[in-house]
Scaffold this motif. Structure first.
Motif, mmCIF file in Angstrom:
data_model
loop_
_atom_site.group_PDB
_atom_site.id
_atom_site.type_symbol
_atom_site.label_atom_id
_atom_site.label_comp_id
_atom_site.label_asym_id
_atom_site.label_seq_id
_atom_site.Cartn_x
_atom_site.Cartn_y
_atom_site.Cartn_z
ATOM 1 N N ASP A 217 -73.673 -33.555 -34.838
ATOM 2 C CA ASP A 217 -74.578 -32.415 -34.996
ATOM 3 C C ASP A 217 -74.603 -31.548 -33.734
ATOM 4 O OD1 ASP A 217 -75.145 -33.380 -37.509
ATOM 5 O OD2 ASP A 217 -76.993 -34.399 -36.899
ATOM 6 N N ASP A 221 -73.788 -27.584 -33.359
ATOM 7 C CA ASP A 221 -74.687 -26.679 -32.630
ATOM 8 C C ASP A 221 -73.923 -25.904 -31.558
ATOM 9 O OD1 ASP A 221 -76.809 -27.530 -34.156
ATOM 10 O OD2 ASP A 221 -77.530 -28.993 -32.689
ATOM 11 N N LEU A 368 -78.952 -34.521 -45.235
ATOM 12 C CA LEU A 368 -78.197 -33.456 -44.574
ATOM 13 C C LEU A 368 -78.351 -32.093 -45.249
ATOM 14 C CD1 LEU A 368 -74.776 -35.032 -43.505
ATOM 15 C CD2 LEU A 368 -76.413 -33.863 -42.030
ATOM 16 N N ARG A 371 -80.110 -29.230 -43.306
ATOM 17 C CA ARG A 371 -79.339 -28.782 -42.132
ATOM 18 C C ARG A 371 -78.126 -27.964 -42.545
ATOM 19 N NH1 ARG A 371 -78.950 -30.243 -36.724
ATOM 20 N NH2 ARG A 371 -76.924 -29.777 -35.809
ATOM 21 N N ASP A 375 -77.341 -23.920 -41.806
ATOM 22 C CA ASP A 375 -76.219 -23.541 -40.928
ATOM 23 C C ASP A 375 -74.897 -23.686 -41.687
ATOM 24 O OD1 ASP A 375 -75.255 -22.570 -38.592
ATOM 25 O OD2 ASP A 375 -75.426 -24.431 -37.452
ATOM 26 N N TYR A 379 -70.754 -25.008 -40.586
ATOM 27 C CA TYR A 379 -70.211 -26.258 -41.135
ATOM 28 C C TYR A 379 -69.008 -25.956 -42.015
ATOM 29 C CZ TYR A 379 -73.948 -29.380 -39.580
ATOM 30 O OH TYR A 379 -74.786 -30.131 -38.811
#
Length: 382
Positions: A217, A221, A368, A371, A375, A379
């Motif tokens: 992760d 980021d 997941l 998240r 984003d 990904y």
């Protein structure tokens, strides 16, 4: 069906960035053009962090693989020990039955022996052997009485022999019982120790998995900050799923096409989250299926495969889902994808199936979704 890192092939690198037939990912492919250029200092700092995270992930995968093998070995020993303990239980039960039967026979023989002696005495009119022989009134009577005494003596000897054999059998069964009991205690003690080791190693494995996910992760980021170049992002993609792979977004689109499901946003989010949760670098196999295919090799000890091409990997994944639709609960996953259901609904169907039931503390894929939705662009391009 999550797998640990295993042997890699020597095929030339070929990373697919996005399938041409899905318009939905066009923005994902061109997203880099909208990211402002980073300063030299920001780029250097981002690359240093990238290197640290890549090393952390590489180390984490090795640790996870080692712990997984240890856990599998312990579970195998526990299974063998449980079978041995069960066998000893059966032997103990059989031995106890033999002892009980021998004791009953010994008691019966003692009763019969006492009866023979008592009957011999009564037949002798209370005078013992002397009276039996010399109390006869004729020659024929004498012979009959002598024959009777011989029969009594023979019967007593046979009874005595059987009593002796029964006593010996009791002693032997008692020794067996003691031996089996000791072996069973040792087996149960070993099982208890192995269970403690299994719990310890399982906790270490879970901690290693969480550390690996944290590094994963953090890497996303870092990409999202926009300070890395496209070549740096490509190296991140290789860290995530090796060189023989497609991007998360690209492979998701290919699989949806293979499953005759729409490449809608919810479906893309669900399948990307599925890949990210597996976080495997098995060749052309981001969902870590174990389906056998011609030319495929083992990626790890639990049978996750390295496939020889994108097409083969997609076909293996499709066959796994379709052929396990009833027996493994994959039918709900397929139906959810074909209906373009909410991403969380699809994730819940995946979690409820046998694909990796109970993984990630019971939040397999579902944990997941928020998240990935927040984003998705970053990904999908990895």
């Amino acid at each position: 069906m999550a797998g640990t890192r295993g042997p890699r092939g020597t095929r030339p690198a070929r990373v697919l960035r996005a399938p041409l037939f899905v318009v939905a990912l066009a923005a994902v492919v061109s997203v880099s053009s909208t990211i402002p250029a980073a300063s030299q200092s920001e780029l250097a700092e981002a690359r240093a962090q990238l290197e640290r995270l890549e090393q952390q992930i590489e180390s984490g995968r090795r640790q996870k693989e080692s712990l997984t093998l240890q856990v599998e070995g312990i579970r195998s020993r526990i299974a063998d020990g449980s079978l041995a303990a069960k066998s000893l239980d059966d032997q103990l039960a059989e031995t106890r039955e033999q002892i009980s039967a021998a004791q009953e026979e010994a008691e019966l023989l003692e009763e019969r022996k006492a009866f023979v002696v008592r009957n011999a005495y009564m037949q002798g009119a209370g005078g013992g052997t002397f009276d039996v022989i010399f109390g006869s009134t004729s020659g024929s009577d004498f012979n009959e009485r002598l024959d009777y005494l011989s029969m009594v003596a023979l019967g007593s000897e046979q009874l005595a022999e059987r009593v002796s054999q029964t006593t010996y059998a009791l002693e032997a069964h008692g020794a067996d019982l003691e031996q089996y009991s000791q072996q069973q205690n040792e087996a149960l003690e070993m099982l208890g120790e192995q269970q403690k080791v299994l719990e310890e190693k399982s906790n270490q494995l879970q901690a290693a998995q969480l550390d690996l996910f944290d590094a994963r992760d953090a890497l996303v980021d870092l990409v999202a900050e926009g300070n890395l170049t496209e070549s740096d992002v490509a190296s991140v993609s290789e860290v995530f799923h090796g060189t023989d792979s497609a991007t998360f977004g690209g492979w998701a689109s290919y699989l949806l096409h293979e499953m005759q499901a729409p490449a809608c946003h919810d479906n893309l989010v669900a399948v990307v989250a599925w890949q990210v949760n597996e976080f495997t670098d098995a060749q052309w196999n981001p969902l870590a299926t174990t389906y056998p295919m011609d030319g495929a090799s083992d990626f790890n000890s639990v049978g996750v495969k390295n496939y020889i091409s994108l097409e083969q990997g997609l076909d293996a994944t499709r066959l796994t889902l379709v052929r396990g639709s009833s027996s493994y609960g994959y039918g709900d996953v397929i139906r959810s994808l074909r209906r373009c259901a909410d991403a969380m609904k699809t994730a819940e169907a995946i979690r409820a199936s046998s694909w990796c039931y109970g993984c990630t503390y019971g939040e397999y894929v579902t944990g997941l979704i928020p998240r990935i939705e927040a984003d998705f662009t970053h990904y999908a391009r990895l």
